[in-house]
Design a protein around this motif. Structure first.
Motif, PDB file in Angstrom:
ATOM      1  N   PHE A  81       0.819  -1.337   0.066  1.00 52.91           N
ATOM      2  CA  PHE A  81      -0.042  -0.267  -0.044  1.00 52.91           C
ATOM      3  C   PHE A  81       0.865   1.374   0.088  1.00 52.91           C
ATOM      4  CE2 PHE A  81      -3.406  -2.794   1.457  1.00 52.91           C
ATOM      5  CZ  PHE A  81      -4.703  -2.042   0.046  1.00 52.91           C
ATOM      6  N   TRP A  82       2.089   1.474   0.066  1.00 49.89           N
ATOM      7  CA  TRP A  82       3.288   2.684   0.499  1.00 49.89           C
ATOM      8  C   TRP A  82       2.774   2.649  -1.019  1.00 49.89           C
ATOM      9  CZ3 TRP A  82       5.579   6.300   3.295  1.00 49.89           C
ATOM     10  CH2 TRP A  82       5.010   5.716   4.337  1.00 49.89           C
ATOM     11  N   ARG A  83       3.229   1.729  -2.054  1.00 47.50           N
ATOM     12  CA  ARG A  83       3.742   2.052  -3.057  1.00 47.50           C
ATOM     13  C   ARG A  83       2.246   2.686  -3.702  1.00 47.50           C
ATOM     14  NH1 ARG A  83       4.869   0.758  -8.266  1.00 47.50           N
ATOM     15  NH2 ARG A  83       3.198  -0.091 -10.115  1.00 47.50           N
ATOM     16  N   PHE A 174      18.939   6.721  -8.904  1.00 49.89           N
ATOM     17  CA  PHE A 174      18.336   6.134  -9.006  1.00 49.89           C
ATOM     18  C   PHE A 174      17.163   5.120 -10.286  1.00 49.89           C
ATOM     19  CE2 PHE A 174      17.579   4.507  -3.800  1.00 49.89           C
ATOM     20  CZ  PHE A 174      19.438   4.680  -4.381  1.00 49.89           C
ATOM     21  N   LEU A 175      16.833   6.641 -10.607  1.00 52.49           N
ATOM     22  CA  LEU A 175      15.905   6.178 -11.618  1.00 52.49           C
ATOM     23  C   LEU A 175      16.605   5.199 -12.952  1.00 52.49           C
ATOM     24  CD1 LEU A 175      13.031   9.256 -11.652  1.00 52.49           C
ATOM     25  CD2 LEU A 175      12.925   6.752 -11.100  1.00 52.49           C
ATOM     26  N   ARG A 176      17.490   6.400 -13.517  1.00 57.92           N
ATOM     27  CA  ARG A 176      18.404   5.621 -14.303  1.00 57.92           C
ATOM     28  C   ARG A 176      18.592   4.393 -14.450  1.00 57.92           C
ATOM     29  NH1 ARG A 176      23.278   7.367 -15.812  1.00 57.92           N
ATOM     30  NH2 ARG A 176      23.686   8.352 -13.947  1.00 57.92           N
ATOM     31  N   HIS A 177      19.066   3.910 -13.206  1.00 64.04           N
ATOM     32  CA  HIS A 177      18.946   2.121 -12.930  1.00 64.04           C
ATOM     33  C   HIS A 177      18.745   1.266 -12.393  1.00 64.04           C
ATOM     34  CE1 HIS A 177      23.462   2.757 -14.324  1.00 64.04           C
ATOM     35  NE2 HIS A 177      23.707   4.358 -13.854  1.00 64.04           N
ATOM     36  N   LEU A 178      17.939   1.533 -11.737  1.00 58.10           N
ATOM     37  CA  LEU A 178      16.707   0.532 -10.799  1.00 58.10           C
ATOM     38  C   LEU A 178      15.721  -0.403 -12.199  1.00 58.10           C
ATOM     39  CD1 LEU A 178      15.389   2.913  -7.762  1.00 58.10           C
ATOM     40  CD2 LEU A 178      16.522   0.130  -7.972  1.00 58.10           C
ATOM     41  N   MET A 179      15.085  -1.093 -11.849  1.00 58.50           N
ATOM     42  CA  MET A 179      14.739  -1.978 -12.917  1.00 58.50           C
ATOM     43  C   MET A 179      13.341  -1.605 -12.160  1.00 58.50           C
ATOM     44  SD  MET A 179      15.965  -5.888 -13.162  1.00 58.50           S
ATOM     45  CE  MET A 179      15.631  -6.331 -11.153  1.00 58.50           C
ATOM     46  N   ASP A 180      12.796  -1.299 -11.013  1.00 62.67           N
ATOM     47  CA  ASP A 180      11.130  -0.871 -10.395  1.00 62.67           C
ATOM     48  C   ASP A 180      11.385   0.667 -10.577  1.00 62.67           C
ATOM     49  OD1 ASP A 180      12.895   0.372  -8.106  1.00 62.67           O
ATOM     50  OD2 ASP A 180      12.575  -1.691  -7.300  1.00 62.67           O
ATOM     51  N   GLY A 181      12.728   1.480 -10.923  1.00 59.94           N
ATOM     52  CA  GLY A 181      12.276   3.030 -11.116  1.00 59.94           C
ATOM     53  C   GLY A 181      11.157   3.797 -11.308  1.00 59.94           C
ATOM     54  N   ASP A 182      10.586   3.703 -10.381  1.00 63.72           N
ATOM     55  CA  ASP A 182       9.069   4.804  -9.963  1.00 63.72           C
ATOM     56  C   ASP A 182       9.437   6.101 -10.254  1.00 63.72           C
ATOM     57  OD1 ASP A 182       5.901   3.803 -10.317  1.00 63.72           O
ATOM     58  OD2 ASP A 182       6.234   4.771  -8.724  1.00 63.72           O
ATOM     59  N   ALA A 183       8.627   7.525 -10.933  1.00 62.65           N
ATOM     60  CA  ALA A 183       8.122   8.560 -10.684  1.00 62.65           C
ATOM     61  C   ALA A 183       8.234   8.724  -9.129  1.00 62.65           C
ATOM     62  CB  ALA A 183       7.761   8.972 -11.166  1.00 62.65           C
ATOM     63  N   ALA A 184       6.627   8.061  -8.666  1.00 61.19           N
ATOM     64  CA  ALA A 184       6.109   7.963  -7.385  1.00 61.19           C
ATOM     65  C   ALA A 184       6.542   8.191  -6.259  1.00 61.19           C
ATOM     66  CB  ALA A 184       4.543   7.973  -7.426  1.00 61.19           C
ATOM     67  N   ARG A 344     -10.343   3.804 -32.142  1.00 61.85           N
ATOM     68  CA  ARG A 344     -10.229   3.758 -31.199  1.00 61.85           C
ATOM     69  C   ARG A 344      -8.833   2.808 -30.525  1.00 61.85           C
ATOM     70  NH1 ARG A 344     -15.315   5.338 -28.380  1.00 61.85           N
ATOM     71  NH2 ARG A 344     -15.262   4.197 -26.168  1.00 61.85           N
ATOM     72  N   ILE A 345      -9.070   3.809 -28.828  1.00 57.05           N
ATOM     73  CA  ILE A 345      -7.437   2.874 -28.312  1.00 57.05           C
ATOM     74  C   ILE A 345      -8.504   3.046 -26.680  1.00 57.05           C
ATOM     75  CG2 ILE A 345      -6.147   4.740 -27.917  1.00 57.05           C
ATOM     76  CD1 ILE A 345      -3.502   3.484 -28.691  1.00 57.05           C
ATOM     77  N   ALA A 346      -7.373   1.776 -26.348  1.00 62.91           N
ATOM     78  CA  ALA A 346      -7.673   1.572 -24.310  1.00 62.91           C
ATOM     79  C   ALA A 346      -6.428   1.897 -24.115  1.00 62.91           C
ATOM     80  CB  ALA A 346      -8.182   0.286 -23.906  1.00 62.91           C
ATOM     81  N   VAL A 347      -6.028   2.757 -22.814  1.00 59.72           N
ATOM     82  CA  VAL A 347      -5.040   3.354 -22.154  1.00 59.72           C
ATOM     83  C   VAL A 347      -5.619   2.728 -21.095  1.00 59.72           C
ATOM     84  CG1 VAL A 347      -3.451   4.979 -22.418  1.00 59.72           C
ATOM     85  CG2 VAL A 347      -4.396   5.373 -24.419  1.00 59.72           C
ATOM     86  N   PRO A 348      -4.428   1.674 -20.551  1.00 59.75           N
ATOM     87  CA  PRO A 348      -3.695   2.029 -18.869  1.00 59.75           C
ATOM     88  C   PRO A 348      -3.633   2.685 -18.924  1.00 59.75           C
ATOM     89  CG  PRO A 348      -2.891  -0.035 -20.700  1.00 59.75           C
ATOM     90  CD  PRO A 348      -3.281   1.519 -21.288  1.00 59.75           C
ATOM     91  N   TYR A 349      -4.295   4.023 -17.354  1.00 64.10           N
ATOM     92  CA  TYR A 349      -4.530   4.964 -16.975  1.00 64.10           C
ATOM     93  C   TYR A 349      -2.276   5.092 -17.159  1.00 64.10           C
ATOM     94  CZ  TYR A 349      -4.468   8.674 -14.140  1.00 64.10           C
ATOM     95  OH  TYR A 349      -5.024  10.407 -13.456  1.00 64.10           O
ATOM     96  N   LEU A 350      -2.227   6.357 -17.187  1.00 58.90           N
ATOM     97  CA  LEU A 350      -0.852   7.371 -17.065  1.00 58.90           C
ATOM     98  C   LEU A 350      -0.851   7.643 -16.051  1.00 58.90           C
ATOM     99  CD1 LEU A 350      -0.550   7.117 -21.119  1.00 58.90           C
ATOM    100  CD2 LEU A 350       0.968   6.291 -19.550  1.00 58.90           C
ATOM    101  N   PRO A 351       0.161   7.238 -15.109  1.00 59.20           N
ATOM    102  CA  PRO A 351      -0.016   8.269 -13.670  1.00 59.20           C
ATOM    103  C   PRO A 351       1.517   9.386 -14.240  1.00 59.20           C
ATOM    104  CG  PRO A 351       1.179   5.776 -13.158  1.00 59.20           C
ATOM    105  CD  PRO A 351       0.648   6.142 -14.495  1.00 59.20           C
ATOM    106  N   THR A 352       1.344  10.353 -13.013  1.00 64.22           N
ATOM    107  CA  THR A 352       2.268  11.188 -13.271  1.00 64.22           C
ATOM    108  C   THR A 352       3.915  10.991 -13.274  1.00 64.22           C
ATOM    109  OG1 THR A 352       0.637  12.928 -11.884  1.00 64.22           O
ATOM    110  CG2 THR A 352       3.391  13.344 -12.191  1.00 64.22           C
ATOM    111  N   GLY A 353       4.623  11.556 -14.185  1.00 67.40           N
ATOM    112  CA  GLY A 353       5.672  10.694 -14.508  1.00 67.40           C
ATOM    113  C   GLY A 353       6.163  10.729 -15.547  1.00 67.40           C
TER     114      GLY A 353
END
Ligand SMILES: Cc1cc2nc3c(=O)[nH]c(=O)nc-3n(C[C@H](O)[C@H](O)[C@H](O)COP(=O)(O)OP(=O)(O)OC[C@H]3O[C@@H](n4cnc5c(N)ncnc54)[C@H](O)[C@@H]3O)c2cc1C
Length: 411
Positions: A81-83, A174-184, A344-353
């Motif tokens: 839930f932190w994520r 971190f963002l350049r190297h983490l596989m899980d690099g996540d903007a939030a 039409r295109i279905a787009v999975p939500y693009l979170p800030t980042g």
């Protein structure tokens, strides 16, 4: 070697880790025992697949609750839930991401003009500071694309308070190297360590704490001499006000009655967690790991992201029996859809980042024409409104959110 980014690998790792997700996790999760070829035994290492949307939080939570009582799994559930909390928080304060990008570019420009800073930055990122623990993590990050949570906290703290480098350059590293690099998670965790997320409350790494929790590493405990032990938290003039969440409507089968394309991207690389109500007529795949930073993105992180999206595209095409095509950077999405005859295109939500930053200029005009259906998962939809301020607001809502989303572990 790039770790296997497939959904099969994610599910296998989940199954392997499940027995440890209860009390064992609560008791041992803080130890950084170093990388292990068969996977660490005290933490899940699921973050790269979770970030890429190859596996979803609901199915992870469902599986954990299928094997452990809510009480025993409380800690692990809270971490997941932190994520979600960080995502919801940034969604309500997108200016934090924009300011981070501007500040990072300014810090990079300042470094380009300052030889002393360049040297200090190179020593830190190449693991040549002389602080044994820090140097080990810098090298481990570049080699493996992963760091234990505690190591990330210590690393960020030493970067900011002992080496006195700009926090944005560390977040960028971190963002350049983490596989899980996540903007939030990344931006807000660096800000948390600095004392900017919870204003005035920073995290100071201590050598005895590092030695205690790294004693299980193959080479023994890591030393960290000369750390700043009484540094003041960082401060900033901005006060980021909360903006109202503008969530997309729930998607029904009717919204996807006409033929539509499914977009897969860096944060939603597999169709399975999306649980689409109807099958797409085609799959469009857009991997943009280079958009994480103006600097070079590490081979492990970009390999994982590219592999996840390419693998997701192939698996979706097989599952739905439809064609698939890559949407490369610089190409027009509208032109690509016109060529295929799918409107039409279905787009999975693009979170800030950066994924949103890289794709939205092409998607927004289609949305204005009513050609986009945005998909947002129920768990994010139910949790984000609670991510108004501190994590506490989400923590006390967890039981209700799980019940609302039907995540019970089969109970
Ligand atoms: C400075 C710093 C930067 C970070 N950058 C990132 C990042 O870019 N991407 C990222 O996913 N996480 C980030 N984290 C959070 C956390 O370190 C990782 O999510 C976690 O270490 C991933 O390892 P795991 O899958 O083994 O976690 P586990 O302990 O097994 O936890 C299970 C899942 O819960 C989530 N989670 C666990 N701890 C946290 C946390 N503290 N914050 C947010 N989510 C969490 C992750 O999705 C993780 O996969 C950062 C933390 C710090 C202190």
């Amino acid at each position: 070697m790039t770790p296997n980014s497939t959904r099969a690998a994610a599910l296998a790792r989940l199954a392997q880790f499940l027995p440890a997700a209860g009390r064992r996790y609560a008791e041992t999760r803080n130890a950084d025992d170093g990388p292990a070829s068969g996977g660490r035994s005290n933490v899940s290492e699921l973050s790269p697949w979770l970030h890429a949307g190859v596996i979803g939080e609901p199915e992870v939570l469902e599986a954990v609750l299928g094997q452990h009582s809510p009480r025993a799994a409380e800690k692990f559930i809270a971490e997941v839930f932190w994520r979600i909390y960080f995502k919801g928080y940034l969604e309500q304060r997108p200016a934090i991401w924009d300011d981070y990008c501007t500040g990072r570019d300014g810090a990079l420009a300042a470094m380009a003009r300052n030889a002393g800073l360049q040297r200090a930055y190179a020593e830190a990122t190449e693991g040549r500071t002389g602080i044994e623990a820090f140097d080990a993590w810098a090298q481990e990050l570049a080699e493996t694309g992963y760091l234990h949570n505690h190591a990330r906290m210590w690393f960020a703290s030493i970067w900011i308070f002992t080496l006195k480098l700009n926090w944005r350059l560390g977040a960028d590293f971190f963002l350049r190297h983490l596989m899980d690099g996540d903007a939030a998670s990344n931006t807000l965790s660096w800000r948390w360590v600095a004392g900017l997320h919870t204003k005035g409350k920073h995290y100071l790494a201590r050598a005895d704490n590092i030695a205690r929790y790294t004693s299980g590493r193959p080479g023994g405990a890591l030393r960290a001499d000369g750390l700043a032990e009484d540094a003041e938290p960082l401060s900033e003039p901005q006060d980021y006000g909360r903006q109202k969440l503008d969530l997309p409507a729930l998607v029904s089968a009717g919204d996807l009655a006409e033929p539509f394309a499914l977009l897969l991207h860096d944060e939603a690389a597999h169709h399975a967690p999306l649980a689409l109500p109807t099958a797409p007529a085609m799959v469009v795949a857009a991997a943009r790991p280079t958009a994480r930073s103006p600097g070079a993105v590490g081979a492990v992180a970009s390999g994982f992201a590219n592999g996840a999206v390419a693998g997701g595209m192939a698996e979706a095409a097989t599952a739905f029996g439809c064609p698939a095509t890559e949407w490369r950077a610089g190409e027009s999405l509208a032109a690509l859809l016109d060529e295929t005859g799918v409107s039409r295109i279905a787009v999975p939500y693009l979170p800030t980042g950066w994924t949103r930053d890289a794709l939205m200029s092409d998607i927004a005009p289609l949305a204005a024409q009513g050609r986009v259906v945005t998909i947002l998962g129920n768990l994010d939809r139910a949790t984000w409104p609670h991510a108004k301020a501190g994590f506490f607001g989400v923590a006390k809502a967890i039981d209700g959110v799980l019940a609302e989303c039907g995540i019970t572990g089969g109970a």
